[in-house]
Design a protein around this motif. Structure first.
Motif, PDB file in Angstrom:
ATOM      1  N   HIS A 111     -36.835  -9.479 119.576  1.00 55.00           N
ATOM      2  CA  HIS A 111     -37.686  -9.816 118.426  1.00 55.00           C
ATOM      3  C   HIS A 111     -38.194  -8.516 117.809  1.00 55.00           C
ATOM      4  CE1 HIS A 111     -40.376 -12.317 115.993  1.00 55.00           C
ATOM      5  NE2 HIS A 111     -41.328 -11.440 116.261  1.00 55.00           N
ATOM      6  N   MET A 112     -37.800  -8.259 116.582  1.00 52.50           N
ATOM      7  CA  MET A 112     -38.220  -7.046 115.868  1.00 52.50           C
ATOM      8  C   MET A 112     -39.138  -7.434 114.719  1.00 52.50           C
ATOM      9  SD  MET A 112     -34.578  -5.009 115.725  1.00 52.50           S
ATOM     10  CE  MET A 112     -33.753  -6.369 114.900  1.00 52.50           C
ATOM     11  N   SER A 113     -40.395  -6.996 114.799  1.00 51.09           N
ATOM     12  CA  SER A 113     -41.381  -7.322 113.767  1.00 51.09           C
ATOM     13  C   SER A 113     -41.814  -6.050 113.058  1.00 51.09           C
ATOM     14  CB  SER A 113     -42.590  -8.027 114.389  1.00 51.09           C
ATOM     15  OG  SER A 113     -43.534  -8.365 113.400  1.00 51.09           O
ATOM     16  N   ARG A 114     -41.820  -6.096 111.734  1.00 49.65           N
ATOM     17  CA  ARG A 114     -42.208  -4.933 110.931  1.00 49.65           C
ATOM     18  C   ARG A 114     -43.303  -5.324 109.930  1.00 49.65           C
ATOM     19  NH1 ARG A 114     -36.328  -4.754 111.659  1.00 49.65           N
ATOM     20  NH2 ARG A 114     -36.536  -6.743 110.596  1.00 49.65           N
ATOM     21  N   GLU A 115     -44.274  -4.464 109.739  1.00 47.60           N
ATOM     22  CA  GLU A 115     -45.303  -4.658 108.727  1.00 47.60           C
ATOM     23  C   GLU A 115     -44.846  -3.981 107.444  1.00 47.60           C
ATOM     24  OE1 GLU A 115     -48.453  -6.367 108.931  1.00 47.60           O
ATOM     25  OE2 GLU A 115     -47.347  -7.198 110.616  1.00 47.60           O
ATOM     26  N   VAL A 116     -44.716  -4.770 106.380  1.00 52.38           N
ATOM     27  CA  VAL A 116     -44.179  -4.252 105.124  1.00 52.38           C
ATOM     28  C   VAL A 116     -45.054  -4.721 103.958  1.00 52.38           C
ATOM     29  CG1 VAL A 116     -41.787  -4.068 105.906  1.00 52.38           C
ATOM     30  CG2 VAL A 116     -42.630  -6.255 105.037  1.00 52.38           C
ATOM     31  N   LYS A 117     -44.739  -4.228 102.766  1.00 51.38           N
ATOM     32  CA  LYS A 117     -45.495  -4.618 101.577  1.00 51.38           C
ATOM     33  C   LYS A 117     -44.615  -4.485 100.348  1.00 51.38           C
ATOM     34  CE  LYS A 117     -47.440   0.024 100.943  1.00 51.38           C
ATOM     35  NZ  LYS A 117     -48.686   0.823 100.841  1.00 51.38           N
ATOM     36  N   LEU A 118     -45.040  -5.135  99.270  1.00 52.35           N
ATOM     37  CA  LEU A 118     -44.383  -5.057  97.966  1.00 52.35           C
ATOM     38  C   LEU A 118     -45.447  -4.794  96.916  1.00 52.35           C
ATOM     39  CD1 LEU A 118     -42.100  -8.135  98.545  1.00 52.35           C
ATOM     40  CD2 LEU A 118     -41.205  -5.849  98.010  1.00 52.35           C
ATOM     41  N   GLU A 119     -45.174  -3.877  96.036  1.00 56.77           N
ATOM     42  CA  GLU A 119     -46.200  -3.444  95.085  1.00 56.77           C
ATOM     43  C   GLU A 119     -46.177  -4.215  93.774  1.00 56.77           C
ATOM     44  OE1 GLU A 119     -48.536  -1.459  95.736  1.00 56.77           O
ATOM     45  OE2 GLU A 119     -47.889  -0.359  97.517  1.00 56.77           O
ATOM     46  N   LYS A 120     -45.022  -4.726  93.362  1.00 51.67           N
ATOM     47  CA  LYS A 120     -44.897  -5.322  92.031  1.00 51.67           C
ATOM     48  C   LYS A 120     -44.843  -6.844  92.089  1.00 51.67           C
ATOM     49  CE  LYS A 120     -42.473  -1.369  89.965  1.00 51.67           C
ATOM     50  NZ  LYS A 120     -41.254  -0.947  89.228  1.00 51.67           N
ATOM     51  N   ARG A 121     -45.368  -7.469  91.056  1.00 53.35           N
ATOM     52  CA  ARG A 121     -45.358  -8.927  90.933  1.00 53.35           C
ATOM     53  C   ARG A 121     -43.922  -9.456  90.891  1.00 53.35           C
ATOM     54  NH1 ARG A 121     -44.173 -12.912  87.477  1.00 53.35           N
ATOM     55  NH2 ARG A 121     -43.040 -11.329  86.315  1.00 53.35           N
ATOM     56  N   GLY A 122     -43.720 -10.656  91.409  1.00 50.31           N
ATOM     57  CA  GLY A 122     -42.412 -11.273  91.274  1.00 50.31           C
ATOM     58  C   GLY A 122     -41.978 -12.017  92.524  1.00 50.31           C
ATOM     59  N   ARG A 123     -40.732 -12.503  92.480  1.00 54.36           N
ATOM     60  CA  ARG A 123     -40.101 -13.192  93.615  1.00 54.36           C
ATOM     61  C   ARG A 123     -39.157 -12.221  94.312  1.00 54.36           C
ATOM     62  NH1 ARG A 123     -36.641 -17.727  91.551  1.00 54.36           N
ATOM     63  NH2 ARG A 123     -36.812 -18.626  93.641  1.00 54.36           N
ATOM     64  N   TYR A 124     -39.196 -12.229  95.646  1.00 50.94           N
ATOM     65  CA  TYR A 124     -38.345 -11.351  96.436  1.00 50.94           C
ATOM     66  C   TYR A 124     -37.675 -12.170  97.536  1.00 50.94           C
ATOM     67  CZ  TYR A 124     -40.955  -7.575  94.171  1.00 50.94           C
ATOM     68  OH  TYR A 124     -41.520  -6.730  93.252  1.00 50.94           O
ATOM     69  N   PHE A 125     -36.460 -11.723  97.921  1.00 50.31           N
ATOM     70  CA  PHE A 125     -35.689 -12.472  98.895  1.00 50.31           C
ATOM     71  C   PHE A 125     -35.174 -11.576 100.016  1.00 50.31           C
ATOM     72  CE2 PHE A 125     -35.273 -14.759  94.891  1.00 50.31           C
ATOM     73  CZ  PHE A 125     -35.624 -16.048  95.279  1.00 50.31           C
ATOM     74  N   PHE A 126     -35.340 -12.052 101.249  1.00 52.70           N
ATOM     75  CA  PHE A 126     -34.682 -11.486 102.424  1.00 52.70           C
ATOM     76  C   PHE A 126     -33.449 -12.349 102.662  1.00 52.70           C
ATOM     77  CE2 PHE A 126     -39.038 -10.233 102.607  1.00 52.70           C
ATOM     78  CZ  PHE A 126     -39.056  -8.975 103.196  1.00 52.70           C
ATOM     79  N   GLN A 127     -32.277 -11.740 102.570  1.00 47.66           N
ATOM     80  CA  GLN A 127     -31.046 -12.527 102.498  1.00 47.66           C
ATOM     81  C   GLN A 127     -30.182 -12.416 103.745  1.00 47.66           C
ATOM     82  OE1 GLN A 127     -29.195 -12.531  98.475  1.00 47.66           O
ATOM     83  NE2 GLN A 127     -30.736 -10.985  97.984  1.00 47.66           N
ATOM     84  N   GLY A 128     -30.843 -12.441 104.906  1.00 42.52           N
ATOM     85  CA  GLY A 128     -30.089 -12.446 106.149  1.00 42.52           C
ATOM     86  C   GLY A 128     -29.534 -11.083 106.518  1.00 42.52           C
ATOM     87  N   ALA A 129     -28.403 -11.088 107.227  1.00 41.87           N
ATOM     88  CA  ALA A 129     -27.883  -9.835 107.774  1.00 41.87           C
ATOM     89  C   ALA A 129     -26.361  -9.841 107.825  1.00 41.87           C
ATOM     90  CB  ALA A 129     -28.443  -9.609 109.175  1.00 41.87           C
TER      91      ALA A 129
END
Length: 373
Positions: A111-129
């Motif tokens: 299990h790999m957990s990362r703390e991340v952030k996004l600065e700009k408004r909008g929709r974002y997608f994590f699309q697998g690997a």
């Protein structure tokens, strides 16, 4: 001599047998190395503030007895993703992959957990690997994709503007209502002398006859107050200007307006001619309400807003003019003004009986540039 030849022949046979075993093992492991290996992307938040840290995790499971000696994992991440500590961007400048190398034992879960952030408004997608898995010899590998679609929505920033604060404070005033353009007979709270500026219909002839002078009725305008927030995203008329930046400013203005209404405890609804993409459906308005859940719905909608209008500004405002509720206050947010918009605002005032507050994003951008200069 014969004994030596026999030993050499035996060694050759042994080597050939061992090579055959290795070949079969290599073929088998290469074919089955990813059997019962699963990948799952999870996010602990689906809607976040700009720059707010959230947890993004990848869980890899090996559900078989055979180990996975080499696994190269390339996670497809949204552009603009940053590690929460600000140390570096996730992925490179020209690609959006985060690469990890793993060894998986029998029935092991990583299990790999990362703390991340996004600065700009909008929709974002994590699309697998995409995965490269190697045989136990480390000679060859196979590649396989594991597509997923995990979405996170970033709300617009609130517009930190003294100009906007003053406009909202002046419009809503100390009491939760501006003065009506035309008195609405909600409650009569008293009478006062006629000055010549009031309409004849406000004169109380009974009270005037009783006291021998002209008296007009005074109405209560703060008993029940509500507001409609209108957002126009049709910016085709904007020439030689940054349309996208003006629309982003418009979204931020709407957020600040709604938060001001929440603070004042004024119920409000939200209407737009913009396209709100994604799981919220093809909606164009949020009904009247108040409270954290109501505000969050509006903010998520603003986060999902595209730059494409559903309909032209003229069609949007004409429909609002026809359906405007008498006595309801109106805030109209738009990227830029033109003659039609000013004329439509005047008609909205006439139909509603209340002043319309027009907030033009272009004015705030210009003001910010002047302040910066």
């Amino acid at each position: 001599m014969d004994s030596r030849k026999e030993r050499i022949g035996f060694m050759i046979l042994l080597i050939l047998a061992f090579a055959a075993i290795l070949y079969v093992a290599e073929k088998y492991t290469l074919k089955h190395v990813l059997d019962k290996v699963s990948f799952e992307t999870t996010l602990n938040r689906s809607v976040v503030e700009p720059g707010e840290a959230f947890s993004w995790a990848m869980t890899v499971r090996n559900g078989k007895r055979m180990l996975v000696p080499y696994l190269r994992l390339r996670e497809n991440v949204p552009e603009g993703l940053l590690f929460a500590d600000g140390s570096e961007a996730v992925g490179g400048k020209w690609y959006t992959w985060l690469i990890s190398t793993l060894y998986l034992g029998r029935y092991q879960k990583v299990h790999m957990s990362r703390e991340v952030k996004l600065e700009k408004r909008g929709r974002y997608f994590f699309q697998g690997a995409s995965v490269d898995a190697g045989d136990f010899l480390g000679i060859r590998s196979v590649t396989q994709s594991y597509p997923e679609l995990c979405e996170v929505v970033v709300k617009p920033k609130r517009l930190e503007s003294l100009q906007l604060t003053e406009l909202l404070g002046g419009y809503f005033g100390e009491h939760p209502v501006p003065k009506s353009l035309m008195d609405d007979p909600i409650n009569i709270i008293g009478f006062r002398d006629y000055t010549g500026r009031e309409p004849f219909r406000s004169i109380s002839w009974t009270q005037s006859a009783k006291y021998g002078r002209l008296l007009v009725k005074q109405f209560e305008h703060t008993t029940e107050y509500s507001c409609t927030v209108l957002l126009n995203v049709d910016g085709d008329g904007i020439k030689n200007r940054n349309r996208d930046a003006l629309l982003e400013t418009s979204f931020s203005i709407v957020r600040s307006v709604c938060e001001h209404l929440e603070k004042k405890k004024i119920s409000y609804d939200f209407r737009t001619n913009g396209v709100i993409a994604g799981t919220m459906g093809d909606w164009k308005q949020i009904g009247n309400g108040l409270g954290a859940g109501h505000l969050e719905t509006v903010l998520e909608g603003l986060g999902r807003m595209t730059y494409v209008p559903r309909e032209r500004m003229e069609h949007f405002l004409e429909r609002e003019i026809r359906g405007v509720q008498r006595g309801r206050s109106l805030v109209l947010v738009t990227p830029a003004e033109d003659d039609y918009l000013r004329e439509a605002a005047a008609r909205l005032e006439k139909m509603s009986g209340r002043a319309v507050l027009v907030l033009c994003a272009e004015n705030f951008v210009i003001a910010d540039l002047k302040d910066a200069g």
